[in-house]
Design a protein around this motif. Structure first.
Motif: not given
Ligand code: SF4
Length: 398
Positions: A17, A167, A188
């Motif tokens: 991410h 997550k 996260c």
């Protein structure tokens, strides 16, 4: 992109991410807030090839600032808050003859997922407390936003975790504000991902001077740090449940019976004449073994801590190294750091006290139930979907 990794909690792929975060940071439209988990500050040192725990807390705070976060907070603050809520919940359950015991901890989403899928009759036994990650997001969006007079939609709330299951935890519907539709935690990152950001920015260990966490979510006690290892939530909860009940500190702060890396640990605690039976379990195999007698008369406990990863979060699947020989070194560091902290018990956290005074009023009270507790539900297996996938597979084989 994706990278495969070994994850003891069963989430076998980690979506990276960091790119999404970089875009948010670059556009500068949102206040980007980060909170770091207890075990993550130990393993941050490993991304510089140092022994776990050799970065000071101040260096960890500085590292997160250098990465571009606008506020650097501590998920240990909400670990202290979790203990105030969970300790109070335990006392309620013990005092009420109609309530459900044993109580199981609920801060590990790997374990919560297992209950919802495989051990559904444990659901009423799970503590209703949200995990420290989810309490963090809730406090940020529902309290801190008002305090600094900013619309929660202009906040992007990030956590740094040892864990890939975290997550998914933030995506649960329970953790979305029903009025605004906003999630409490937006993103996260695992410690591995933070490691990649550090490498990309070319940040060197020598650049890291000590800096303070921001407040009011920056102060924490030793109890909160203990969350990093198996037995830590239990030890912290015992310290504060004792204080909540008797108004004085637990006689021996260091509760050895629940420390160490044994997969299943048991203890009996004299609680004003009542013998509380405690158990601490970590790692998938141990959990199944421990629950073999669940539902029979020989399963006889009052309070049980369960963590999906061997040794707890210090053995988590989002840590920089996943081979298990590093886990004892991380645990040693947890105990050493905990001893040096100025406050050791969650009920001594002055900022937690202030949060109750200003906003929450009292542990397990009406407001706390709304913002710090949650619900669970049996997982619905999509049986038709599974059947269809199998049918397709067979057709393709044929
Ligand atoms: Fe995540 Fe910690 Fe649970 Fe492992 S033990 S699944 S790292 S919360």
């Amino acid at each position: 992109g994706q990278c495969s990794l070994y994850c003891p909690s069963g989430a076998i792929t980690e979506i990276d991410h960091t790119e999404k975060l970089e875009v948010i940071m670059k556009t500068k439209k949102k206040l980007v807030i980060v909170g770091i988990a207890p075990s993550a500050r130990l393993s941050l040192a490993e991304i510089f090839k140092l022994t776990p725990g050799s970065l000071t807390t101040g260096q960890c705070a500085h590292l997160l600032r250098l990465l571009g976060f606008n506020r650097v907070f501590d998920v240990q603050f909400t670990a202290d808050l979790t203990i105030m809520e969970e300790g109070t919940e335990l006392l309620h359950r013990i005092d009420d003859p109609n309530s459900i015991l044993p109580m199981f901890t609920s801060c590990c989403p790997g374990w919560v997922n297992l209950v919802e899928k495989q051990y559904q009759n444990i659901i009423p036994h799970l503590s209703s407390c949200r995990s420290p990650q989810q309490m963090f997001g809730s406090i940020i969006k529902n309290y801190y936003a008002k305090k600094i007079n900013i619309d929660p939609k202009d906040i992007f709330c990030v956590t740094v975790m040892p864990c890939t299951a975290k997550k998914k935890e933030l995506l649960r519907e329970q953790f979305r504000n029903p009025e605004t539709g906003l999630r409490d935690v937006d993103l996260c990152l695992t410690v591995r991902e933070v490691g990649r950001m550090v490498a990309k920015r070319g940040i060197e260990f020598s650049e890291l001077e000590d800096r303070e966490f921001d407040n009011p979510l920056g102060f924490s006690t030793g109890s909160a740090h203990l969350f990093a290892g198996s037995g830590g939530v239990m030890e912290a909860a015992v310290r504060s449940a004792y204080w909540l009940k008797f108004g004085e500190d637990f006689p021996a702060l260091q509760y050895n019976a629940v420390r160490g890396l044994k997969g299943i640990k048991e203890a009996v605690l004299d609680f004003d004449g009542r013998q509380l039976r405690l158990a601490v379990v970590s790692g998938g195999k141990n959990i199944h073994k421990f629950l073999e007698t669940w539902g029979t008369s020989s399963f006889n406990y009052d309070f049980i801590e369960i963590m999906a990863c061997p040794g707890g979060c210090i053995g988590g699947g989002g840590q920089p190294r996943s081979n298990l020989d590093i886990v004892p070194i991380r645990l040693k560091s947890v105990y050493q750091r905990e001893q040096k902290m100025t406050s050791r018990s969650s009920h001594d956290n002055p900022y937690v006290k202030k949060l109750y005074q200003d906003w929450l009023k009292k542990p397990y009270g009406e407001k706390a139930m709304m913002y710090l507790h949650t619900t669970y539900a049996p997982f619905k297996f999509k049986s038709n979907l599974i059947k269809e996938v199998k049918k397709h597979e067979e057709i393709n084989k044929g």
